[in-house]
Design an enzyme around this catalytic site. Structure first.
Site, short mmCIF file in Angstrom:
data_model
loop_
_atom_site.label_atom_id
_atom_site.label_comp_id
_atom_site.label_asym_id
_atom_site.label_seq_id
_atom_site.Cartn_x
_atom_site.Cartn_y
_atom_site.Cartn_z
N TRP A 133 26.86 -19.74 20.30
CA TRP A 133 25.64 -20.37 19.77
C TRP A 133 25.63 -21.79 20.30
O TRP A 133 26.64 -22.49 20.18
CB TRP A 133 25.70 -20.34 18.24
CG TRP A 133 24.52 -20.94 17.56
CD1 TRP A 133 23.20 -20.70 17.82
CD2 TRP A 133 24.55 -21.88 16.48
NE1 TRP A 133 22.42 -21.42 16.97
CE2 TRP A 133 23.22 -22.15 16.13
CE3 TRP A 133 25.58 -22.52 15.77
CZ2 TRP A 133 22.87 -23.02 15.11
CZ3 TRP A 133 25.23 -23.38 14.76
CH2 TRP A 133 23.90 -23.64 14.43
N ASP A 215 32.40 -18.67 11.45
CA ASP A 215 30.98 -18.95 11.26
C ASP A 215 30.33 -17.62 10.86
O ASP A 215 30.22 -16.70 11.66
CB ASP A 215 30.39 -19.48 12.58
CG ASP A 215 28.91 -19.78 12.47
OD1 ASP A 215 28.31 -19.50 11.42
OD2 ASP A 215 28.34 -20.29 13.46
N LYS A 251 19.34 -15.83 7.53
CA LYS A 251 18.90 -14.52 8.05
C LYS A 251 18.94 -13.45 6.98
O LYS A 251 17.99 -12.69 6.82
CB LYS A 251 19.76 -14.08 9.23
CG LYS A 251 20.29 -15.18 10.09
CD LYS A 251 19.33 -15.62 11.15
CE LYS A 251 19.77 -16.99 11.63
NZ LYS A 251 19.34 -17.39 12.91
N1 PLP Z 1 25.80 -19.97 13.43
C1 PLP Z 1 25.25 -19.07 14.22
C2 PLP Z 1 26.12 -18.24 15.10
C3 PLP Z 1 23.86 -18.89 14.23
O1 PLP Z 1 23.33 -17.98 15.04
C4 PLP Z 1 23.07 -19.70 13.39
C5 PLP Z 1 21.61 -19.57 13.43
O2 PLP Z 1 20.98 -19.26 14.38
C6 PLP Z 1 23.72 -20.61 12.56
C7 PLP Z 1 25.08 -20.72 12.61
C8 PLP Z 1 23.08 -21.54 11.58
O3 PLP Z 1 21.83 -21.36 11.17
P1 PLP Z 1 21.26 -22.12 9.90
O4 PLP Z 1 21.66 -23.54 10.00
O5 PLP Z 1 19.81 -21.91 10.01
O6 PLP Z 1 21.86 -21.45 8.72
#
Ligand code: PLP
Length: 402
Positions: A133, A215, A251
């Site tokens: 990511w 994560d 999500k």
């Molecule tokens: N980590 C991963 C691998 C992700 O794909 C995402 C979102 O796309 C996030 C963390 C964090 O997303 P958010 O800050 O919207 O919870």
């Protein structure tokens, strides 16, 4: 001249830039396979019915107010979220060796975790997978880490994990290096280690005294099964490894803009728990003081009520199975068209994303000629596909690759 003269233009964030270009594109058949958000078969965002129901209950509840939450957030939320990750019968919870604190979704959780690891534990090297990511690097660097390093993950040729490469890189890492692992539905590849592979990863992490940072952004959303998607995290807990796991409810609850997250700490000993929490309190106090209520209240309500919980589990099955159907649909069409290359990976990968293997030139061609938008890396969001555009997308892929 103003004080702001000379500020350099920062690079655009690819995914948001593409989103904007997509919205501005007037073409009728345009298809958005970029941003990581769920879409229904009609191509619309989905407010989960159980979320709507709880929002109405909360709105009608005169006891709700807008007072500040504590610095570390709602206990009822953090406890429920921690138990969802580690399992309702988790020994580390029963032994009091785990706790959670509320955070600003997954990103905010990572940022606070990074700052804690850097400032309090004095770790200064972190490793992220290639690819990963794209925000991991920025968040950890801004969180104080001096050394950003990469570990091998993806094998372009086999379109699967290069486990030996990964283990070798981990073996070379210095003691206390923080290893960022995706607990499930690896973004962007959609490829997760098997249970046997996780065991080997845990072996090296334990042996080399590395620090795992999970994560967890897709629990339940990936397979439709909360336990299955938490396999890796629970394996590490069972093996007595200390770790931190960040959790995002963006999500799996469809609560993207409510910024609902949690940071789970698993310690060997309960001795340092109070001290750790006191330091986290100072980090959060100096960063944003306290988290927002609305989304966390919704998640806590759902996770703590057996009936609402069942309803929600039904929703995550709906989302994950629609994604799987789109994988099958795309795979089937590409085979039928005789599109050159192998396409097994489309159905083997898990979660929202698929690493198609399309190259930059092909990605550009698809945008220019078919108004199909995807990341330069060839990553597509499966949720952008639906019954109405599958044929169009498969044909476009085929014509582009041929
Ligand atoms: N980590 C991963 C691998 C992700 O794909 C995402 C979102 O796309 C996030 C963390 C964090 O997303 P958010 O800050 O919207 O919870």
């Amino acid at each position: 001249n103003t004080r702001f003269t000379g500020i350099k233009l920062g690079p655009p964030i690819e995914v948001f830039a593409l989103q904007k270009t997509f919205v501005d594109d007037p073409h009728d058949n345009k298809v958005n396979l970029t941003i990581g958000a769920y879409r229904t078969n009609e191509g619309k965002p989905w407010v989960l019915p159980v979320v709507r129901k709880v929002e109405k209950l909360l709105a009608a509840d005169d006891l709700q107010n807008h007072e500040y939450l504590p610095v570390l957030g709602l206990d009822a939320f953090s406890e429920a979220a921690t138990s969802m990750l580690l399992g309702p019968n988790s020994p580390v919870i029963a032994q009091g060796r785990a706790f959670g604190i509320q955070s600003l979704s997954g990103t905010g959780a990572l940022r606070v975790a990074a700052e804690f690891l850097n400032r309090i534990l004095h770790y200064d090297t972190f490793y992220y997978s290639i690819p990963s990511w794209e925000n991991h690097r920025l968040v950890f660097t801004n969180g104080g880490f001096k050394q950003a390093r990469e570990y091998t993950y993806w094998d372009e040729k086999t379109r699967s994990i290069n486990l030996e490469g990964m283990l070798n890189d981990l073996r070379d890492a210095p003691e206390n290096a923080v290893i960022i692992l995706h607990s499930c539905a690896h973004n962007p590849t959609g490829c997760d280690p098997t249970p046997e592979q996780w065991t080997k990863i845990a072996d090296v992490i334990q042996e080399k005294r590395l620090f795992p940072l999970f994560d967890s952004a897709y629990q339940g959303f990936a397979s439709g099964d909360l336990d299955k998607d938490a396999y890796a995290v629970r394996l590490f807990a069972e093996r007595g490894i200390e770790f931190i796991s960040t959790q995002s409810f963006a999500k799996n609850f469809g609560l993207y803009n409510e910024r609902v997250g949690n940071i789970v700490f698993v310690l060997t000993d309960t001795k340092e728990l109070v001290e750790a929490k006191s330091q986290l309190t100072l980090i959060v106090r100096g960063m944003y003081s306290n988290p927002p209520n609305h989304g966390a209240r919704i998640v806590a309500t759902v996770l703590r009520n057996p009936e609402l919980f069942e309803e929600w589990k039904d929703h995550i099955r709906t989302m994950s199975s629609r994604i799987k159907q789109m994988r099958v649909g795309l795979h089937h069409r590409l085979l039928k068209l005789g599109t050159p290359g192998t396409w097994e990976h489309i159905i083997q990968q898990i979660g929202m994303f698929s690493y198609t293997g399309l190259n930059e030139k092909q990605v550009q061609h698809l945008r220019d000629n078919y108004h199909i938008y995807m990341l330069r890396s060839g990553r597509i969001n499966m949720c952008g596909l639906n019954e109405s555009n599958l044929d169009y997308v498969a044909n476009a892929f085929n014509e582009t690759i041929k």
